[in-house]
Enzyme design. Structure first.
Site, PDB file in Angstrom:
ATOM      1  N   TYR A  74      19.122  34.425  31.895  1.00 55.34           N
ATOM      2  CA  TYR A  74      20.415  34.098  32.513  1.00 55.34           C
ATOM      3  C   TYR A  74      21.362  35.304  32.507  1.00 55.34           C
ATOM      4  CZ  TYR A  74      19.015  29.150  31.998  1.00 55.34           C
ATOM      5  OH  TYR A  74      18.359  27.945  32.047  1.00 55.34           O
ATOM      6  N   HIS A 139      10.293  30.007  28.376  1.00 60.38           N
ATOM      7  CA  HIS A 139      10.996  29.489  29.558  1.00 60.38           C
ATOM      8  C   HIS A 139      10.073  28.821  30.594  1.00 60.38           C
ATOM      9  CE1 HIS A 139      15.015  30.464  31.801  1.00 60.38           C
ATOM     10  NE2 HIS A 139      14.543  29.301  32.189  1.00 60.38           N
TER      11      HIS A 139
HETATM   12  N1  LIG Z   1      14.354  25.457  31.540  1.00 58.48           N
HETATM   13  C1  LIG Z   1      14.655  25.662  32.801  1.00 58.48           C
HETATM   14  O1  LIG Z   1      13.862  26.189  33.584  1.00 58.48           O
HETATM   15  C2  LIG Z   1      15.994  25.206  33.296  1.00 58.48           C
HETATM   16  C3  LIG Z   1      16.185  25.018  34.673  1.00 58.48           C
HETATM   17  C4  LIG Z   1      17.427  24.561  35.103  1.00 58.48           C
HETATM   18  C5  LIG Z   1      18.429  24.312  34.198  1.00 58.48           C
HETATM   19  N2  LIG Z   1      18.229  24.522  32.855  1.00 58.48           N
HETATM   20  C6  LIG Z   1      19.308  24.281  31.849  1.00 58.48           C
HETATM   21  O2  LIG Z   1      19.920  23.022  32.089  1.00 58.48           O
HETATM   22  C7  LIG Z   1      21.314  23.217  32.342  1.00 58.48           C
HETATM   23  C8  LIG Z   1      21.859  22.146  33.263  1.00 58.48           C
HETATM   24  O3  LIG Z   1      21.165  22.131  34.489  1.00 58.48           O
HETATM   25  P1  LIG Z   1      21.813  22.660  35.826  1.00 58.48           P
HETATM   26  O4  LIG Z   1      22.506  23.933  35.557  1.00 58.48           O
HETATM   27  O5  LIG Z   1      20.725  22.648  36.833  1.00 58.48           O
HETATM   28  O6  LIG Z   1      22.968  21.632  36.194  1.00 58.48           O
HETATM   29  P2  LIG Z   1      23.238  20.060  36.171  1.00 58.48           P
HETATM   30  O7  LIG Z   1      23.582  19.679  34.779  1.00 58.48           O
HETATM   31  O8  LIG Z   1      22.188  19.285  36.858  1.00 58.48           O
HETATM   32  O9  LIG Z   1      24.535  20.010  37.095  1.00 58.48           O
HETATM   33  C9  LIG Z   1      25.618  20.841  36.788  1.00 58.48           C
HETATM   34  C10 LIG Z   1      26.765  20.551  37.736  1.00 58.48           C
HETATM   35  O10 LIG Z   1      27.291  19.266  37.440  1.00 58.48           O
HETATM   36  C11 LIG Z   1      28.702  19.306  37.506  1.00 58.48           C
HETATM   37  N3  LIG Z   1      29.240  18.423  36.463  1.00 58.48           N
HETATM   38  C12 LIG Z   1      29.013  18.436  35.129  1.00 58.48           C
HETATM   39  N4  LIG Z   1      29.702  17.469  34.505  1.00 58.48           N
HETATM   40  C13 LIG Z   1      30.410  16.825  35.467  1.00 58.48           C
HETATM   41  C14 LIG Z   1      31.322  15.737  35.461  1.00 58.48           C
HETATM   42  N5  LIG Z   1      31.639  15.099  34.319  1.00 58.48           N
HETATM   43  N6  LIG Z   1      31.855  15.337  36.649  1.00 58.48           N
HETATM   44  C15 LIG Z   1      31.540  15.964  37.789  1.00 58.48           C
HETATM   45  N7  LIG Z   1      30.685  16.994  37.863  1.00 58.48           N
HETATM   46  C16 LIG Z   1      30.115  17.429  36.716  1.00 58.48           C
HETATM   47  C17 LIG Z   1      29.113  20.734  37.252  1.00 58.48           C
HETATM   48  O11 LIG Z   1      30.141  21.068  38.165  1.00 58.48           O
HETATM   49  P3  LIG Z   1      31.609  21.498  37.625  1.00 58.48           P
HETATM   50  O12 LIG Z   1      31.474  22.861  37.046  1.00 58.48           O
HETATM   51  O13 LIG Z   1      32.443  21.438  38.845  1.00 58.48           O
HETATM   52  O14 LIG Z   1      31.997  20.475  36.587  1.00 58.48           O
HETATM   53  C18 LIG Z   1      27.851  21.564  37.525  1.00 58.48           C
HETATM   54  O15 LIG Z   1      27.949  22.358  38.660  1.00 58.48           O
HETATM   55  C19 LIG Z   1      21.373  24.646  32.882  1.00 58.48           C
HETATM   56  O16 LIG Z   1      22.662  25.165  32.876  1.00 58.48           O
HETATM   57  C20 LIG Z   1      20.412  25.330  31.940  1.00 58.48           C
HETATM   58  O17 LIG Z   1      21.026  25.555  30.691  1.00 58.48           O
HETATM   59  C21 LIG Z   1      17.023  24.953  32.405  1.00 58.48           C
END
Ligand SMILES: NC(=O)c1ccc[n+]([C@@H]2O[C@H](COP(=O)([O-])OP(=O)(O)OC[C@H]3O[C@@H](n4cnc5c(N)ncnc54)[C@H](OP(=O)(O)O)[C@@H]3O)[C@@H](O)[C@H]2O)c1
Ligand SMILES: *[C@@H]1O[C@H](CO)[C@@H](O)[C@H](O)[C@H]1NC(C)=O
Ligand SMILES: *[C@@H]1O[C@H](CO)[C@@H](O)[C@H](O)[C@H]1NC(C)=O
Ligand SMILES: *[C@@H]1O[C@H](CO)[C@@H](O)[C@H](O)[C@H]1NC(C)=O
Ligand SMILES: *[C@@H]1O[C@H](CO)[C@@H](O)[C@H](O)[C@H]1NC(C)=O
Ligand SMILES: *[C@@H]1O[C@H](CO)[C@@H](O)[C@H](O)[C@H]1NC(C)=O
Length: 333
Positions: A74, A139
């Site tokens: 990241y 990862h």
């Molecule tokens: N291992 C892997 O390969 C992998 C892959 C993907 C992700 N991840 C991990 O998982 C984490 C989460 O997944 P993701 O980044 O894909 O995102 P996600 O959790 O599916 O969605 C994040 C989005 O949701 C919105 N959000 C969060 N809380 C909210 C609320 N209470 N009300 C309205 N909107 C809300 C945020 O927007 P706002 O900022 O506008 O609130 C953000 O843009 C990543 O950051 C990473 O750490 C790991």
């Protein structure tokens, strides 16, 4: 008033934590195979640069989220590290990831998986500026496996998985990680680790409302293997728009269930995941949202609501981008 300097800002954060952290109870935990307790909610930081990661992770800690999920890939480890510096180390569960064994970006030569992983583990610690992490995961499976969509049916695949895992086991035995695991791993990858000294404790996969309760058989498979699943993109993040799925944010099902509990659609989607005993990683750059994300344990879904959510199909998603064609049922436990 002048902007507080670094020491001043630290004090403010500590003060706000004392005020908030005492009144907000920490999320429940799951217990990993080695006894380590892992919170059911983490603040993620994929797609954030160091400064956004610092702001968002600091805000998450300040509202009472006590776990962070980051990754060497990241490129924001220093920002996460600066956020961590304001809190007692043992109050926060730190999870990070080292890249799956892969190719050298400039030469395209295959890397020495063991040495490369050792190097990545050490640089991860030093960028985070901590002496240990609570959980470090690989990862993704070796990048070469993306071509064959399987870890164990191409020459050298299992050797790469094992070499990388050896470095992980050593890091764990040195006390630099309290637990070790994987991410985006497919059942074929575990086949390579059958004789490992320490079996992976966690697999972080894509899991969110709309995928059903046992996508590709991953949930039942991991239960049998004693590997704790953890959910990422738990709001169905759209990687292009960098936002939660429209279906989760504005869909009829989450919206109407949320309304009847005075909760948001997002809280319904998050609660559906953590109620299954699967820790969730979400992220937000908005402190109000982070506070909502933490409020999952003061209310309950009804049995009918849970059933409707279990049966809901949309948005689509597969547990692992690395093995989207692989289902757990092909593999003997
Ligand atoms: N291992 C892997 O390969 C992998 C892959 C993907 C992700 N991840 C991990 O998982 C984490 C989460 O997944 P993701 O980044 O894909 O995102 P996600 O959790 O599916 O969605 C994040 C989005 O949701 C919105 N959000 C969060 N809380 C909210 C609320 N209470 N009300 C309205 N909107 C809300 C945020 O927007 P706002 O900022 O506008 O609130 C953000 O843009 C990543 O950051 C990473 O750490 C790991
Ligand atoms: C980090 O990202 C934020 C939000 O996208 C942006 O405003 C800021 O300029 C970026 N900072 C750097 C140093 O790139
Ligand atoms: C790393 O943490 C130590 C305290 O453990 C602190 O003194 C030092 O300034 C930090 N380094 C960076 C680069 O933040
Ligand atoms: C490896 O297995 C995957 C699915 O498990 C399959 O799609 C692929 O064709 C196999 N590759 C080879 C070279 O056998
Ligand atoms: C969602 O609700 C709207 C307005 O109540 C309705 O028009 C629409 O058909 C519903 N969609 C689904 C998929 O049920
Ligand atoms: C509904 O939730 C909001 C925000 O969490 C709160 O301010 C409000 O008092 C709640 N309303 C009721 C009727 O509980």
């Amino acid at each position: 008033m002048a902007t507080p300097g670094w020491a001043g800002r630290t004090m403010l954060l500590l003060m706000s934590c004392e005020l908030v952290c005492l009144t907000v109870s920490a999320p429940p935990t799951v217990t990993l195979r080695n006894g380590v307790k892992m919170p059911l909610l983490a603040a993620g930081c994929w797609q954030y640069n160091s400064s956004t990661a610092f702001d968002s992770v600091s805000a998450a800690f300040s509202v009472g989220i006590n776990m962070v999920d980051t990754a060497l890939d990241y490129g924001n480890q220093d920002g996460v590290g600066r956020a961590l510096a304001s809190f007692p180390r043992d109050q926060i569960f730190v999870e990070t990831k080292v890249p799956g064994c892969g190719l050298d970006k400039s030469t395209l030569n295959l890397l020495d998986c063991y040495k490369d992983t050792q190097k990545n583990l050490e640089s991860d610690l030093s960028l985070l500026n901590v002496s240990y992490v609570d959980l470090v995961i690989v990862h993704f499976p070796p990048v070469t496996s993306f071509v064959t969509r399987s870890c164990n049916n191409w020459s050298g695949g299992c050797e790469m998985v094992r070499a990388q895992w050896k470095a992980m086991e050593e890091f764990y035995k040195q006390g630099k990680a309290r637990a070790i695991g994987v991410s985006n791993y497919c059942p074929s990858c575990y086949d390579c680790l059958k004789s490992a000294d320490i079996f992976p404790m966690v697999n972080q996969i894509q899991f969110h409302l709309g995928m059903g309760t046992d996508p590709a058989g991953f949930v039942s498979y991991h239960k049998k293997m004693g590997v704790q699943l953890q959910a990422y993109s738990v709001l169905g993040n759209n990687p292009i728009k960098h936002s939660a799925s429209e279906e989760i944010l504005r869909g009829n099902l989450t919206t109407s269930i949320g309304k009847s509990h005075n909760k948001s659609s997002v809280q319904v989607a998050l609660k559906w995941v953590v109620d299954q005993g699967i820790p969730a990683v979400t992220k937000s750059a908005n402190a109000k949202h982070l506070k909502e994300d933490l409020d999952l344990w003061s209310w309950e879904l009804t049995a009918a609501e849970k059933e409707a959510l279990d049966n809901h199909r949309n948005p689509a998603g597969s547990p692992s981008f690395a093995c989207s064609s692989e289902t757990a049922s092909e593999f003997v436990v």
